[in-house]
Design a protein around this motif. Structure first.
Motif, short mmCIF file in Angstrom:
data_model
loop_
_atom_site.label_atom_id
_atom_site.label_comp_id
_atom_site.label_asym_id
_atom_site.label_seq_id
_atom_site.Cartn_x
_atom_site.Cartn_y
_atom_site.Cartn_z
N TRP A 6 44.20 -52.92 122.29
CA TRP A 6 43.98 -52.98 120.84
C TRP A 6 44.58 -54.26 120.25
O TRP A 6 44.03 -54.88 119.38
CB TRP A 6 44.57 -51.75 120.14
CG TRP A 6 46.07 -51.61 120.38
CD1 TRP A 6 46.67 -50.98 121.43
CD2 TRP A 6 47.12 -52.15 119.58
NE1 TRP A 6 48.03 -51.08 121.35
CE2 TRP A 6 48.34 -51.79 120.22
CE3 TRP A 6 47.17 -52.88 118.41
CZ2 TRP A 6 49.57 -52.14 119.70
CZ3 TRP A 6 48.40 -53.23 117.89
CH2 TRP A 6 49.60 -52.86 118.53
N PHE A 7 45.73 -54.64 120.85
CA PHE A 7 46.42 -55.82 120.34
C PHE A 7 45.69 -57.10 120.75
O PHE A 7 45.43 -57.97 119.92
CB PHE A 7 47.86 -55.83 120.86
CG PHE A 7 48.69 -56.93 120.28
CD1 PHE A 7 49.03 -56.93 118.94
CD2 PHE A 7 49.12 -57.99 121.08
CE1 PHE A 7 49.79 -57.95 118.40
CE2 PHE A 7 49.88 -59.02 120.54
CZ PHE A 7 50.21 -59.00 119.19
N THR A 8 45.36 -57.16 122.03
CA THR A 8 44.69 -58.38 122.50
C THR A 8 43.32 -58.53 121.84
O THR A 8 42.91 -59.64 121.52
CB THR A 8 44.50 -58.35 124.03
OG1 THR A 8 43.96 -57.08 124.40
CG2 THR A 8 45.81 -58.56 124.73
N ASP A 9 42.65 -57.42 121.61
CA ASP A 9 41.37 -57.49 120.91
C ASP A 9 41.56 -58.05 119.50
O ASP A 9 40.77 -58.86 119.01
CB ASP A 9 40.73 -56.10 120.81
CG ASP A 9 39.90 -55.81 122.05
OD1 ASP A 9 39.85 -56.70 122.92
OD2 ASP A 9 39.34 -54.70 122.15
N GLY A 10 42.63 -57.59 118.89
CA GLY A 10 42.94 -58.06 117.54
C GLY A 10 43.17 -59.56 117.54
O GLY A 10 42.64 -60.29 116.71
N GLY A 68 48.31 -55.77 129.93
CA GLY A 68 47.51 -54.81 130.67
C GLY A 68 46.62 -53.98 129.76
O GLY A 68 46.43 -54.29 128.59
N GLN A 69 46.14 -52.88 130.31
CA GLN A 69 45.16 -52.05 129.60
C GLN A 69 45.72 -51.47 128.30
O GLN A 69 45.00 -51.34 127.31
CB GLN A 69 44.71 -50.91 130.54
CG GLN A 69 43.34 -50.36 130.22
CD GLN A 69 42.25 -51.40 130.40
OE1 GLN A 69 42.40 -52.39 131.11
NE2 GLN A 69 41.14 -51.20 129.71
N GLY A 70 47.02 -51.14 128.35
CA GLY A 70 47.62 -50.46 127.20
C GLY A 70 47.59 -51.28 125.92
O GLY A 70 47.51 -50.75 124.82
N GLY A 71 47.67 -52.60 126.08
CA GLY A 71 47.72 -53.45 124.89
C GLY A 71 46.38 -53.95 124.45
O GLY A 71 46.29 -54.95 123.74
#
Lengths: 241, 344
Positions: free
Chosen positions: A190-194, A185-188
């Protein structure tokens, strides 16, 4: 450095590697061009550059990886290179540049497609230009990675396979990221972008759209520098182990 | 010229080269000797900067090989065990490549012409390296080492796998080159070292076993005179009779090579010419001496002695047998020191 570069480049043509690579590149890219540009009745080349050609580039760079270091190890010629009064970085950069020249030679094939489209229709010159630039930068990063992987192994097939596998893996990172996004979801974000950033090819998108994104330029150049550096370190380390 | 201190190389737990220390002065020809797997190649790789030592330093002309590798390497020409040749190049292309790689400052054409002349490959310069014979490849490798006129030549087993004629040629070449340069030559062939080198460094299992002038080594070991004698005599009487000769130290039956005769190894004191007394004794008894072969003490013996002493696992094959089998079949009746084995 210059002598290593010259020797490598001449070597590519002497043992026909360069011709094989050109042939494969031309065949595959022409196939994609016919299927996805001509038959689709479009003058838009962005999709060709920004998606289908990736496959061709992976194949070509993987073949390049077969030759970088494994040949030297097999023939024991590395002893000559490493005992000569030259820096290891010179050897690595020489090999990188020779690989780049072969790669650039391949991308020139694409000019033919541009000319064909120019004859039949009206291509967007700007995006064609940026796509070429992007292809060169992407290629630079790919060649550096291939160089690094080939410095890790003596076996040419392993070098090629490893290179191809790592590119495919990198390519799949986009899918992994979108899967993670739906999960985290939205919270992650930064991680998914990485994770998505690990997709080497993702950074190409804007080039295909006619933009020269500074972040991508810097990204590709940094990747090149980092992997060239790592290659030097691997070779350096081997002397100590 | 070359200073090696405490040179050690470990691969994991195995120590391949252990604490080697030696100095090579300008103009010396040094033989680097050891059985296969003794650490010769590893040492040479460390001397040339191909592999880094685990511990220890190598200084070439005062430059530490690790701190100033380029300066140190410029002084070295290296021919590894397998010559580092690119099979897809012609000799000429290859030499030009090496010329550029070594960043050589001499005028190119003259320098390469000269190098090719020295190793006599001028007539194959246009040929592909892959099509050359082993001997010529070795020469091209040597030519590569000679480019940029290095003061130090390091040659790792330069004659391995060559035919006898090529071996002689390469040896002569090395001897000529050694007149103006420092040469370190590794080999497990003793006669080769004896023929070319002034000084020998012997290593075994990574350790320095000996470091001495070739002559001194040979002299120190030449203690007693030894011969193998073939006598037509009853086997059981030979030992007691011969042992009674004054000055005789040892009489040992070697076996029967020819029916009706017996081969005996006799060893006499250093300054006694035992041959005359031997002849008289046998003549008195009516025994014919058919063959007398001197068993020369060669580097071979010294080497085997030294290696045996230092080997962790002792192997107790008698020294004499090896010496005897090396000498060209016992047909010489004259007393000449035989050093004709140019073979392997």
């Amino acid at each position: 450095m210059i002598s290593v570069f010259k020797r490598e480049l001449v070597g590519y043509f002497k043992n026909a590697t360069a011709y094989v690579i050109f042939a494969i590149y031309t065949f595959l890219s022409a196939m994609f061009f016919c299927r996805f540009v001509l038959l689709n009745n479009t003058s838009y080349l962005g999709e060709l550059f920004g998606y289908y050609l990736f496959l061709v580039e992976i194949v070509v760079v993987s073949i390049l990886a077969m030759r970088f270091f494994s040949e030297e190890k097999k023939n024991k010629t590395e002893q000559l290179l490493y005992t000569a009064p030259v820096r290891l970085s010179g050897v690595v950069i020489g090999k990188y540049l020779a690989g780049m020249v072969v790669y650039l030679g391949c991308t020139l094939v694409n000019l033919v497609y541009v000319l064909i489209i120019d004859f039949l229709g009206d291509p967007d010159t700007g995006s064609v230009f940026t796509s070429f630039l992007g292809t060169v930068l992407l290629g630079s990063a790919m060649v550096a990675i291939a160089l690094f992987i080939s410095s890790l192994t003596e076996n040419p097939l392993l070098a090629a396979g490893g290179t191809a596998a790592s590119f495919v893996l990198s390519f799949l990172m986009g899918t992994v990221a979108s899967f993670l996004a739906s999960w985290l979801g939205q919270g992650g974000l930064w991680f998914t972008d990485g994770v998505a950033g690990l997709n080497l090819f993702n950074w190409f998108n804007e080039f295909a759209g006619g933009i020269v994104p500074l972040t991508s330029v810097i990204f590709y150049i940094s990747i090149t520098a980092v992997f060239l550096f790592l290659t030097v370190r691997v070779l350096e380390r081997r002397r100590w182990s | 010229m070359i200073e090696v201190t405490g040179l050690t190389k470990r691969y994991g737990r195995t120590t391949v080269v252990n604490n080697l220390t030696f100095t090579v002065r300008r103009g010396e020809i040094i033989g680097f000797l050891g059985p296969n797997g003794a650490g010769k190649s590893t040492t040479m790789n460390m001397l040339t900067g191909y592999t880094a030592p685990t511990v220890g330093t190598v200084r070439i002309n005062g430059y530490n090989l690790l701190d100033a590798p380029e300066k140190a390497k410029t002084a070295i020409g290296y021919l590894p065990e397998i010559p580092p040749l690119y099979m897809d190049m012609t000799v000429d292309e290859y030499l030009k490549f090496v010329f550029g790689l070594k960043n050589c400052k001499f005028p190119r054409k003259e320098h390469l012409d000269e190098v090719c002349e020295v190793v006599r490959i001028t007539h194959v310069r246009h040929r592909m390296i892959r099509n050359l014979s082993k001997g010529y490849r070795q020469r091209v490798g040597l030519a590569q080492a000679l480019i940029n006129d290095p003061q130090i030549l390091i040659l790792d087993e330069p004659t391995v796998g060559l035919d006898p004629k090529e071996i002689v040629e390469i040896r002569n070449l090395v001897r000529t080159l050694g007149q103006t340069r420092t040469v370190i030559l590794s080999s497990h062939v003793l006669s080769e070292i004896q023929a070319i080198c002034e000084r020998v460094i012997i290593i075994n299992e990574g350790n320095l076993v000996a470091d001495a002038l070739t002559e001194d080594l040979a002299r120190s070991a030449a203690a007693n005179s030894r011969y193998i004698v073939r006598i037509a005599a009853p086997e059981d009487q030979v030992v007691p009779v011969l042992s009674a000769i004054p000055g005789m130290l040892k009489v040992e039956i070697q076996g029967v090579m020819e029916p009706g005769t017996v081969d005996v190894l006799v060893e006499a004191e250093k300054d006694v010419d035992i041959r005359r007394a031997l002849f008289e004794t046998c003549a008195k008894r009516g025994w014919y001496i058919l063959v007398i072969t001197p068993v020369g003490v060669s580097l071979e013996d010294i080497f085997l002695q030294l290696v045996d002493q230092t080997s962790s696992k002792k192997d107790d094959s008698p020294l004499t047998l090896d010496g005897a089998s090396e000498s060209p079949a016992g047909e010489t009746e004259k007393d000449e020191t035989e050093e004709e084995d140019e073979g392997e």
